[in-house]
Design an enzyme around this catalytic site. Structure first.
Site, PDB file in Angstrom:
ATOM      1  N   GLU A  42     -53.035 -17.945   6.662  1.00 11.77           N
ATOM      2  CA  GLU A  42     -52.314 -16.685   6.413  1.00 11.77           C
ATOM      3  C   GLU A  42     -50.920 -16.723   7.030  1.00 11.77           C
ATOM      4  O   GLU A  42     -50.529 -17.668   7.713  1.00 11.77           O
ATOM      5  CB  GLU A  42     -53.142 -15.517   6.953  1.00 11.77           C
ATOM      6  CG  GLU A  42     -54.470 -15.417   6.213  1.00 11.77           C
ATOM      7  CD  GLU A  42     -55.274 -14.175   6.549  1.00 11.77           C
ATOM      8  OE1 GLU A  42     -54.987 -13.504   7.547  1.00 11.77           O
ATOM      9  OE2 GLU A  42     -56.215 -13.894   5.787  1.00 11.77           O
ATOM     10  N   GLU A  53     -59.479 -22.936  -0.901  1.00  5.80           N
ATOM     11  CA  GLU A  53     -59.699 -23.800  -2.067  1.00  5.80           C
ATOM     12  C   GLU A  53     -58.421 -24.522  -2.455  1.00  5.80           C
ATOM     13  O   GLU A  53     -58.407 -25.723  -2.728  1.00  5.80           O
ATOM     14  CB  GLU A  53     -60.176 -22.965  -3.266  1.00  5.80           C
ATOM     15  CG  GLU A  53     -61.487 -22.244  -3.062  1.00  5.80           C
ATOM     16  CD  GLU A  53     -61.329 -20.850  -2.449  1.00  5.80           C
ATOM     17  OE1 GLU A  53     -60.435 -20.655  -1.599  1.00  5.80           O
ATOM     18  OE2 GLU A  53     -62.114 -19.963  -2.824  1.00  5.80           O
ATOM     19  N   CYS A  91     -60.880 -16.679  -5.683  1.00  8.05           N
ATOM     20  CA  CYS A  91     -60.000 -15.705  -6.326  1.00  8.05           C
ATOM     21  C   CYS A  91     -59.502 -16.253  -7.663  1.00  8.05           C
ATOM     22  O   CYS A  91     -59.649 -17.445  -7.974  1.00  8.05           O
ATOM     23  CB  CYS A  91     -58.823 -15.360  -5.414  1.00  8.05           C
ATOM     24  SG  CYS A  91     -57.505 -16.593  -5.421  1.00  8.05           S
TER      25      CYS A  91
HETATM   26  N1  THU Z   1     -59.391 -16.264   0.551  1.00  7.42           N
HETATM   27  C1  THU Z   1     -59.654 -17.583   0.385  1.00  7.42           C
HETATM   28  O1  THU Z   1     -59.218 -18.432   1.171  1.00  7.42           O
HETATM   29  N2  THU Z   1     -60.420 -17.950  -0.666  1.00  7.42           N
HETATM   30  C2  THU Z   1     -61.043 -17.077  -1.515  1.00  7.42           C
HETATM   31  O2  THU Z   1     -61.748 -17.515  -2.402  1.00  7.42           O
HETATM   32  C3  THU Z   1     -60.854 -15.640  -1.352  1.00  7.42           C
HETATM   33  C4  THU Z   1     -59.829 -15.231  -0.355  1.00  7.42           C
HETATM   34  C5  THU Z   1     -58.627 -15.855   1.733  1.00  7.42           C
HETATM   35  C6  THU Z   1     -57.233 -15.361   1.491  1.00  7.42           C
HETATM   36  C7  THU Z   1     -57.020 -14.501   2.710  1.00  7.42           C
HETATM   37  O3  THU Z   1     -56.610 -15.316   3.787  1.00  7.42           O
HETATM   38  C8  THU Z   1     -58.392 -13.947   3.043  1.00  7.42           C
HETATM   39  O4  THU Z   1     -59.306 -14.803   2.383  1.00  7.42           O
HETATM   40  C9  THU Z   1     -58.612 -12.506   2.610  1.00  7.42           C
HETATM   41  O5  THU Z   1     -58.262 -12.315   1.291  1.00  7.42           O
END
Ligand code: THU
Length: 136
Positions: A42, A53, A91
């Protein structure tokens, strides 16, 4: 598959997620048997955040990998109890990245709660009516 979920759980420990406190790990298996791991990373400006991913995919692609077999994904809020875990589905952006580099019917997406509790989908199942390079 159990081994791939284990690698995703190991990668999850490196999650840098001070804003959402949602920790994600991924482990990407190539057709030659190599595993590339990734975690979510982040940023204070939010939009530069990279999902676990895509971290795994971009590591692999940037090292010359082209053929992929499967990806295991684990994700849950920091400090959540083991019996409260859910399956963490990728996502839409990550699904689209998968569709760029993987076969819709052949590539497996493994959603894990633990080494012994996971579900297996094809990319086609989680990304129906995909927009791919075939239509360009
Ligand atoms: N996130 C992922 O790393 N992969 C996913 O499949 C869904 C969301 C992360 C992005 C962000 O850092 C946190 O999860 C919350 O959305």
């Amino acid at each position: 598959m159990k081994e791939l979920v284990k690698k995703a759980l190991e990668a999850q420990k490196f999650s840098y997620s001070p804003y959402s406190n949602f920790q994600v790990g991924a482990a990407l298996l190539t057709k030659t048997g190599k595993i590339y791991t990734g975690c979510n990373i982040e940023n204070a400006a939010y939009t530069p955040t990279n999902c676990a991913e895509r971290t795994a995919f971009f590591k692999a692609i940037s090292e010359g990998e082209k053929d992929f077999e499967a990806i295991a994904i684990v994700g849950n809020p920091k400090d959540s109890k083991e019996n409260e875990r859910e399956y963490c589905a990728p996502c839409g952006v990550c699904r689209q990245v998968m569709a760029e580099f993987c076969k819709l019917k052949g590539f497996k997406v493994i959603l894990g709660k633990s080494e012994d509790d996971y579900k297996v989908y094809t990319l086609e199942e989680i990304l129906p009516l995909a927009f791919t390079k075939d239509v360009l």
